[in-house]
Design a protein around this motif. Structure first.
Motif, PDB file in Angstrom:
ATOM      1  N   LYS A  12       0.928  -1.164   0.008  1.00  0.00           N
ATOM      2  CA  LYS A  12      -0.035   0.034  -0.268  1.00  0.00           C
ATOM      3  C   LYS A  12       0.968   1.368   0.171  1.00  0.00           C
ATOM      4  O   LYS A  12       0.345   2.186  -0.436  1.00  0.00           O
ATOM      5  N   ASP A  13       2.218   1.167   0.286  1.00  0.00           N
ATOM      6  CA  ASP A  13       2.856   2.195   0.410  1.00  0.00           C
ATOM      7  C   ASP A  13       4.214   2.082  -0.377  1.00  0.00           C
ATOM      8  O   ASP A  13       5.309   1.915   0.198  1.00  0.00           O
ATOM      9  N   ASP A  28      12.226   5.912   3.981  1.00  0.00           N
ATOM     10  CA  ASP A  28      11.758   5.519   2.909  1.00  0.00           C
ATOM     11  C   ASP A  28      12.618   4.488   2.146  1.00  0.00           C
ATOM     12  O   ASP A  28      12.117   3.402   1.687  1.00  0.00           O
ATOM     13  N   ARG A  49      11.448   1.341   4.231  1.00  0.00           N
ATOM     14  CA  ARG A  49      10.122   0.861   3.674  1.00  0.00           C
ATOM     15  C   ARG A  49      10.397   0.094   2.161  1.00  0.00           C
ATOM     16  O   ARG A  49       9.737  -0.956   2.007  1.00  0.00           O
TER      17      ARG A  49
END
Length: 99
Positions: free
Chosen positions: A27-28, A54, A57
């Motif tokens: 989702k990200d 980031d 992630r």
């Protein structure tokens, strides 16, 4: 990080035509191209920690979507180790400069 041998899967956003369910699961999303654009804008990464978040992630997404026996998972783990080592040496160099 972009020139590292294991960076190739992360250089561009995942193409939904190649991996149709990727954005249902992740989702990200994050990739090196998006991170580069954010660095170049000089406005997005207000702190170094935002950049690191980031990157983390991106690595976590690769390991969430891919199983441990895939090349993508393995590249993610190796690139993350390289990234963490570079971050650590950068932090140590910064600490030496401040002393």
């Amino acid at each position: 990080m972009h020139d590292h041998v294991d960076a190739w899967p992360f250089k561009e956003p995942v193409d939904a035509r190649d991996v149709p369910d990727y954005y249902d699961i992740i989702k990200d999303p994050m990739d090196l191209k998006t991170m580069s654009k954010r660095v170049e804008s000089e406005q997005y990464y207000v702190t170094f920690e935002m950049f690191v978040a980031d990157a983390k992630r991106m690595f976590a997404n690769a390991r969430t979507y891919n199983s441990p026996d895939t090349i993508y998972y393995k590249c993610s783990s190796r690139l993350e180790a390289h990234f963490q080592s570079r971050v650590q040496s950068g932090l140590q160099a910064g600490a030496k400069i401040q002393q």
